[in-house]
Write a protein that holds these residues in place. Structure first.
Motif, PDB file in Angstrom:
ATOM      1  N   ALA B 187       0.855  -1.200   0.000  1.00 20.19           N
ATOM      2  CA  ALA B 187       0.000   0.000   0.000  1.00 20.19           C
ATOM      3  C   ALA B 187       0.885   1.242   0.000  1.00 20.19           C
ATOM      4  O   ALA B 187       2.051   1.188   0.405  1.00 20.19           O
ATOM      5  N   ALA B 188       0.308   2.340  -0.450  1.00 19.78           N
ATOM      6  CA  ALA B 188       1.037   3.614  -0.388  1.00 19.78           C
ATOM      7  C   ALA B 188       0.959   4.150   1.035  1.00 19.78           C
ATOM      8  O   ALA B 188      -0.097   4.095   1.666  1.00 19.78           O
ATOM      9  N   ARG B 189       2.072   4.652   1.527  1.00 19.56           N
ATOM     10  CA  ARG B 189       2.054   5.230   2.879  1.00 19.56           C
ATOM     11  C   ARG B 189       1.266   6.532   2.884  1.00 19.56           C
ATOM     12  O   ARG B 189       0.520   6.805   3.801  1.00 19.56           O
ATOM     13  N   ASP B 190       1.460   7.293   1.839  1.00 22.39           N
ATOM     14  CA  ASP B 190       0.763   8.572   1.754  1.00 22.39           C
ATOM     15  C   ASP B 190       0.297   8.757   0.304  1.00 22.39           C
ATOM     16  O   ASP B 190       1.125   8.916  -0.605  1.00 22.39           O
ATOM     17  N   LEU B 191      -1.010   8.752   0.095  1.00 22.55           N
ATOM     18  CA  LEU B 191      -1.544   8.836  -1.266  1.00 22.55           C
ATOM     19  C   LEU B 191      -1.210  10.176  -1.926  1.00 22.55           C
ATOM     20  O   LEU B 191      -1.089  10.263  -3.151  1.00 22.55           O
ATOM     21  N   ASN B 192      -1.058  11.216  -1.117  1.00 24.87           N
ATOM     22  CA  ASN B 192      -0.724  12.526  -1.690  1.00 24.87           C
ATOM     23  C   ASN B 192       0.648  12.499  -2.362  1.00 24.87           C
ATOM     24  O   ASN B 192       0.867  13.146  -3.389  1.00 24.87           O
ATOM     25  N   THR B 193       1.565  11.766  -1.765  1.00 25.64           N
ATOM     26  CA  THR B 193       2.891  11.648  -2.369  1.00 25.64           C
ATOM     27  C   THR B 193       2.776  10.988  -3.743  1.00 25.64           C
ATOM     28  O   THR B 193       3.423  11.414  -4.714  1.00 25.64           O
ATOM     29  N   CYS B 194       1.957   9.982  -3.834  1.00 26.47           N
ATOM     30  CA  CYS B 194       1.769   9.293  -5.124  1.00 26.47           C
ATOM     31  C   CYS B 194       1.109  10.228  -6.141  1.00 26.47           C
ATOM     32  O   CYS B 194       1.414  10.179  -7.333  1.00 26.47           O
ATOM     33  N   ARG B 195       0.199  11.034  -5.637  1.00 24.45           N
ATOM     34  CA  ARG B 195      -0.520  11.939  -6.532  1.00 24.45           C
ATOM     35  C   ARG B 195       0.454  12.924  -7.189  1.00 24.45           C
ATOM     36  O   ARG B 195       0.297  13.284  -8.344  1.00 24.45           O
ATOM     37  N   ASP B 196       1.449  13.338  -6.434  1.00 25.79           N
ATOM     38  CA  ASP B 196       2.411  14.311  -6.958  1.00 25.79           C
ATOM     39  C   ASP B 196       3.568  13.661  -7.719  1.00 25.79           C
ATOM     40  O   ASP B 196       4.393  14.352  -8.318  1.00 25.79           O
ATOM     41  N   CYS B 197       3.618  12.342  -7.674  1.00 28.42           N
ATOM     42  CA  CYS B 197       4.747  11.633  -8.298  1.00 28.42           C
ATOM     43  C   CYS B 197       4.596  11.628  -9.817  1.00 28.42           C
ATOM     44  O   CYS B 197       3.523  11.311 -10.347  1.00 28.42           O
ATOM     45  N   THR B 198       5.629  11.987 -10.501  1.00 32.38           N
ATOM     46  CA  THR B 198       5.553  12.002 -11.965  1.00 32.38           C
ATOM     47  C   THR B 198       6.246  10.785 -12.579  1.00 32.38           C
ATOM     48  O   THR B 198       5.894  10.357 -13.674  1.00 32.38           O
ATOM     49  N   GLY B 199       7.196  10.214 -11.875  1.00 32.46           N
ATOM     50  CA  GLY B 199       7.976   9.110 -12.456  1.00 32.46           C
ATOM     51  C   GLY B 199       7.266   7.774 -12.435  1.00 32.46           C
ATOM     52  O   GLY B 199       7.500   6.928 -13.298  1.00 32.46           O
ATOM     53  N   LYS B 200       6.375   7.590 -11.468  1.00 37.63           N
ATOM     54  CA  LYS B 200       5.664   6.311 -11.301  1.00 37.63           C
ATOM     55  C   LYS B 200       6.654   5.136 -11.345  1.00 37.63           C
ATOM     56  O   LYS B 200       6.415   4.130 -12.009  1.00 37.63           O
ATOM     57  N   GLU B 201       7.751   5.291 -10.629  1.00 39.81           N
ATOM     58  CA  GLU B 201       8.801   4.261 -10.670  1.00 39.81           C
ATOM     59  C   GLU B 201       8.325   2.910 -10.145  1.00 39.81           C
ATOM     60  O   GLU B 201       8.831   1.871 -10.557  1.00 39.81           O
ATOM     61  N   CYS B 202       7.358   2.922  -9.214  1.00 40.73           N
ATOM     62  CA  CYS B 202       6.870   1.640  -8.675  1.00 40.73           C
ATOM     63  C   CYS B 202       6.297   0.775  -9.791  1.00 40.73           C
ATOM     64  O   CYS B 202       6.372  -0.450  -9.743  1.00 40.73           O
ATOM     65  N   LEU B 203       5.744   1.435 -10.793  1.00 44.46           N
ATOM     66  CA  LEU B 203       5.158   0.711 -11.924  1.00 44.46           C
ATOM     67  C   LEU B 203       6.154   0.549 -13.069  1.00 44.46           C
ATOM     68  O   LEU B 203       6.330  -0.538 -13.617  1.00 44.46           O
ATOM     69  N   ARG B 204       6.805   1.647 -13.394  1.00 46.49           N
ATOM     70  CA  ARG B 204       7.658   1.649 -14.588  1.00 46.49           C
ATOM     71  C   ARG B 204       9.088   1.218 -14.314  1.00 46.49           C
ATOM     72  O   ARG B 204       9.814   0.863 -15.250  1.00 46.49           O
ATOM     73  N   GLY B 205       9.500   1.337 -13.050  1.00 37.84           N
ATOM     74  CA  GLY B 205      10.893   1.051 -12.734  1.00 37.84           C
ATOM     75  C   GLY B 205      11.763   2.266 -12.965  1.00 37.84           C
ATOM     76  O   GLY B 205      11.291   3.301 -13.437  1.00 37.84           O
ATOM     77  N   SER B 206      13.008   2.098 -12.618  1.00 42.85           N
ATOM     78  CA  SER B 206      13.962   3.189 -12.836  1.00 42.85           C
ATOM     79  C   SER B 206      15.200   2.595 -13.506  1.00 42.85           C
ATOM     80  O   SER B 206      15.228   1.408 -13.819  1.00 42.85           O
ATOM     81  N   HIS B 207      16.221   3.415 -13.666  1.00 40.63           N
ATOM     82  CA  HIS B 207      17.426   2.896 -14.316  1.00 40.63           C
ATOM     83  C   HIS B 207      18.054   1.779 -13.480  1.00 40.63           C
ATOM     84  O   HIS B 207      18.732   0.916 -14.002  1.00 40.63           O
ATOM     85  N   ALA B 208      17.791   1.790 -12.178  1.00 44.76           N
ATOM     86  CA  ALA B 208      18.471   0.837 -11.298  1.00 44.76           C
ATOM     87  C   ALA B 208      17.586  -0.325 -10.878  1.00 44.76           C
ATOM     88  O   ALA B 208      18.079  -1.428 -10.611  1.00 44.76           O
ATOM     89  N   VAL B 209      16.292  -0.089 -10.790  1.00 40.83           N
ATOM     90  CA  VAL B 209      15.392  -1.104 -10.226  1.00 40.83           C
ATOM     91  C   VAL B 209      14.204  -1.332 -11.161  1.00 40.83           C
ATOM     92  O   VAL B 209      13.701  -0.379 -11.765  1.00 40.83           O
ATOM     93  N   SER B 210      13.765  -2.586 -11.246  1.00 38.89           N
ATOM     94  CA  SER B 210      12.600  -2.896 -12.073  1.00 38.89           C
ATOM     95  C   SER B 210      11.348  -2.351 -11.422  1.00 38.89           C
ATOM     96  O   SER B 210      11.271  -2.240 -10.193  1.00 38.89           O
ATOM     97  N   GLY B 211      10.379  -2.065 -12.249  1.00 40.65           N
ATOM     98  CA  GLY B 211       9.060  -1.732 -11.729  1.00 40.65           C
ATOM     99  C   GLY B 211       8.263  -3.010 -11.541  1.00 40.65           C
ATOM    100  O   GLY B 211       8.803  -4.110 -11.615  1.00 40.65           O
ATOM    101  N   CYS B 212       6.961  -2.849 -11.312  1.00 41.95           N
ATOM    102  CA  CYS B 212       6.131  -4.024 -11.033  1.00 41.95           C
ATOM    103  C   CYS B 212       6.022  -4.920 -12.270  1.00 41.95           C
ATOM    104  O   CYS B 212       5.545  -4.484 -13.320  1.00 41.95           O
ATOM    105  N   GLY B 213       6.441  -6.165 -12.107  1.00 38.16           N
ATOM    106  CA  GLY B 213       6.398  -7.116 -13.220  1.00 38.16           C
ATOM    107  C   GLY B 213       4.990  -7.446 -13.659  1.00 38.16           C
ATOM    108  O   GLY B 213       4.758  -7.781 -14.819  1.00 38.16           O
ATOM    109  N   THR B 214       4.054  -7.376 -12.735  1.00 38.52           N
ATOM    110  CA  THR B 214       2.677  -7.705 -13.103  1.00 38.52           C
ATOM    111  C   THR B 214       1.833  -6.440 -13.283  1.00 38.52           C
ATOM    112  O   THR B 214       0.605  -6.505 -13.284  1.00 38.52           O
ATOM    113  N   GLU B 215       2.516  -5.308 -13.390  1.00 35.05           N
ATOM    114  CA  GLU B 215       1.893  -4.039 -13.762  1.00 35.05           C
ATOM    115  C   GLU B 215       0.838  -3.549 -12.783  1.00 35.05           C
ATOM    116  O   GLU B 215      -0.258  -3.149 -13.172  1.00 35.05           O
ATOM    117  N   LEU B 216       1.184  -3.617 -11.501  1.00 37.91           N
ATOM    118  CA  LEU B 216       0.305  -3.045 -10.479  1.00 37.91           C
ATOM    119  C   LEU B 216       0.849  -1.671 -10.089  1.00 37.91           C
ATOM    120  O   LEU B 216       2.062  -1.495  -9.983  1.00 37.91           O
TER     121      LEU B 216
END
Lengths: 117, 477
Positions: B187-216
């Motif tokens: 779960a998100a600790r703070d939904l407002n933080t997610c709302r302001d997030c532009t990278g969506k790294e949890c889903l898409r991943g970053s240069h260093a870490v994969s995002g969600c493999g099952t696309e959640l």
């Protein structure tokens, strides 16, 4: 009445001139106490003397502890083992014996134990 | 109508990732790899002993680890923590290599992006299990593991997402389904933080870490379904805003957010019936039924007889139960507020999850209870066969049961009845939250409660019968 167990052909090491017959009482085998008799004869039908005898009975399903028993000759060439089948299903009896002439014998025998009626 | 208050994700009051020691371990970059490494070692052992070891199932680590311990600990882990076995799944390890071979951007066919493929896989796996007596064959068990590695690798190489885990894997479908009752959820600790997030790294991943493999997408997660608990989202989030949060019991079943999808409904109802048929395959009456099919319908082939049995027990009966209950429920609802069949199915299908889980717990728990310690002499024997005496100089074959045998049936009854009571509570709550007056709600939920009760009666009847562990040893006459 006694009846012969089903024989297995794989994983056995039985000298060509030796015949092993396994009988179980009661027959068909049911959960509870049972007497299993192993008779060894040569090609002429004469009993084959046994020096030592070990039996391991496994269920075919993984995760079941085996029954272990040793036996001594009740009659020449005849071993009687008392077992207590704890569960119905398919069992494999693995026999390991040393004959009086020093030859080793091993055999696996399949047996179905039925639920108590 | 769904209660909006329950539709929100759980507030992470207890977050496992914030616990002093455990949290650090879980958030460690290589924690999943370490867990997978452990399970990979187990898989290698299964392969090695399955192919080269004694072909007597109770004496081989392949059959004991897979059919006793793996299954038993899967249900315990789901009950106590969550989808740990997907998190540690070694079949996902060749993914890195496979991804290098994959054509980027190639998606799994849209038609197959649902649970029907994994339902078919479950049907096939259980049929194969019974037909080939997989529990009795170390060799075939090892081949099954090979098939799993190959299937996972192939799909990862063909498609750029993770279709094997999400759409194909039968074990994953089982784990996903029952993790909906697990006590922890991403779960998100703070939904407002997610709302302001532009990278969506949890889903898409970053240069260093994969995002969600099952696309959640973390802020939208309301269910453990499709979550393999890899914690990639935790490591990918640049704001440290992902929690592994404790949630109220039965949160997901009561949330009113169960999707209106026939595949999801059939999966949970089907799994309850799979549990019945799987247990039925281990009691004496199955021999009578098989003999009847052979004598009266001329079915000489064991595989064909089992196919018929499973088609009835695992497809026709759950379909009839699902559609029959939905039809009855709809007929008993006053015409003016009569919902669609699909809406009713989504409302009441979660009640089948605890009932099914109780059945699996009773069955797989039985095997662990009566044979949990058999792994000790099997490993001792394995080591001795390889000239190693670290575990002793002689296998202690007397080791077997974890619990006294006389405890097992009462515990099975507790598991099955516990599943029923929770299932009834879930459908009762769903009925009461339907917006109908209490008598109307009772009429609507009645068919579902009846089906759950019938499943439970059938299960208790089966577990009350003596176990009849059938199986053909390789090469037996």
């Amino acid at each position: 009445m006694l009846s012969a167990c089903q024989r297995r052909s794989q994983g056995t090491d039985l000298p060509a001139d030796i015949d092993l017959v396994c009988t179980v009482d009661p027959s068909p085998a049911v959960v509870g106490p049972a007497q299993v008799t192993f008779s060894l004869t040569d090609s002429t039908g004469a009993p084959v003397r046994i020096e030592s005898f070990r039996l391991r009975a496994d269920m075919t399903h993984a995760g079941m502890a085996p029954l272990l028993a040793s036996g001594v000759e009740a009659e020449p060439g005849e071993i009687v083992v008392e077992l207590d089948w704890p569960m119905s299903g398919d069992w494999v009896l693995s026999v390991q014996a040393t004959l009086a002439d020093g030859r080793e014998l091993s055999r696996e025998i399949s047996l179905t134990v039925q639920a108590t009626p | 109508m769904a209660a909006p208050s329950l539709a929100r994700p759980p507030t992470p009051r207890l977050d496992l990732l914030r616990l002093p020691w455990l949290g650090r371990v879980l958030r460690w970059r290589w924690s999943r790899l370490a867990l997978q490494g452990f399970f990979l070692c187990m898989a290698v052992l299964v392969l090695y002993d399955g192919f080269t070891g004694p072909q007597l199932a109770p004496a081989n680590t392949a059959t004991v680890l897979v059919w006793v311990h793996y299954r038993g600990f899967v249900v315990l882990a789901l009950l106590l923590v969550g989808n740990l076995f997907c998190a540690g799944c070694p079949f996902a390890l060749p993914r890195t290599l496979a991804r290098r071979l994959a054509r980027p951007g190639r998606r799994f066919p849209r038609l197959l992006r649902n649970k029907w493929v994994s339902i078919a896989g479950l049907f096939f796996l259980f049929w194969l299990y019974e037909w080939l007596d997989l529990w009795a064959s170390p060799l075939l068990t090892a081949w099954l593991v090979v098939a799993y590695f190959a299937g996972s690798f192939l799909l990862e190489a063909l498609y750029s997402e993770s279709p094997f885990c999400k759409y194909v894997c039968p074990l994953g479908a089982f784990n996903f389904t029952y993790s909906t009752g697990s006590p922890f959820m991403i779960a998100a600790r703070d939904l407002n933080t997610c709302r302001d997030c532009t990278g969506k790294e949890c889903l898409r991943g970053s240069h260093a870490v994969s995002g969600c493999g099952t696309e959640l997408f973390v802020p939208q997660i309301r269910s453990n379904m499709d979550c393999v608990l890899c914690l990639d989202c935790v490591r990918a989030c640049p704001y440290d805003n992902v929690a592994l949060a404790a949630r109220p019991p039965a949160f997901e079943w009561l949330s009113g957010l169960w999707p209106q999808r026939w595949d999801r409904a059939f999966l949970v109802v089907g799994l309850a019936f799979f549990a019945l048929s799987n247990a039925f395959g281990m009691v004496p009456p199955v021999r009578t039924v098989e003999a009847w099919l052979r004598d009266h319908l001329g079915m000489e082939s064991d595989g064909m007889r089992l196919l018929v049995l499973f088609a009835v027990g695992n497809l026709a009966l759950p379909a009839m139960a699902l559609l029959g209950a939905a039809w009855g429920s709809r007929r008993l609802t006053p015409g003016a507020v009569r919902p669609t069949m699909k809406a009713l199915v989504a409302r009441y299908a979660p009640g089948f999850v605890p009932v099914g889980f109780g059945l699996w717990l009773a069955h797989y728990g039985f095997h662990v209870a009566v044979g949990g310690l058999t792994i000790v002499p099997v490993l001792q024997s394995f080591m001795l066969d390889h000239g190693n005496t670290w575990l002793g100089t002689a296998p202690d074959w007397a080791l077997g049961a974890l619990l006294p045998i006389e405890w097992v049936f009462p515990l099975q009854v507790i598991a099955v009845l516990g599943g029923l009571f929770v299932g009834l509570a879930v459908v009762a709550r769903a009925g009461l939250r339907s917006g109908l007056p209490p008598d109307g709600a009772l009429r609507q939920l009645l068919p579902w409660a009846l089906v759950l009760t019938l499943i439970t009666i059938a299960a208790l009847s089966i577990f009350n019968l003596p176990m009849d562990m059938r199986g053909t040893v390789q090469g037996s006459g």
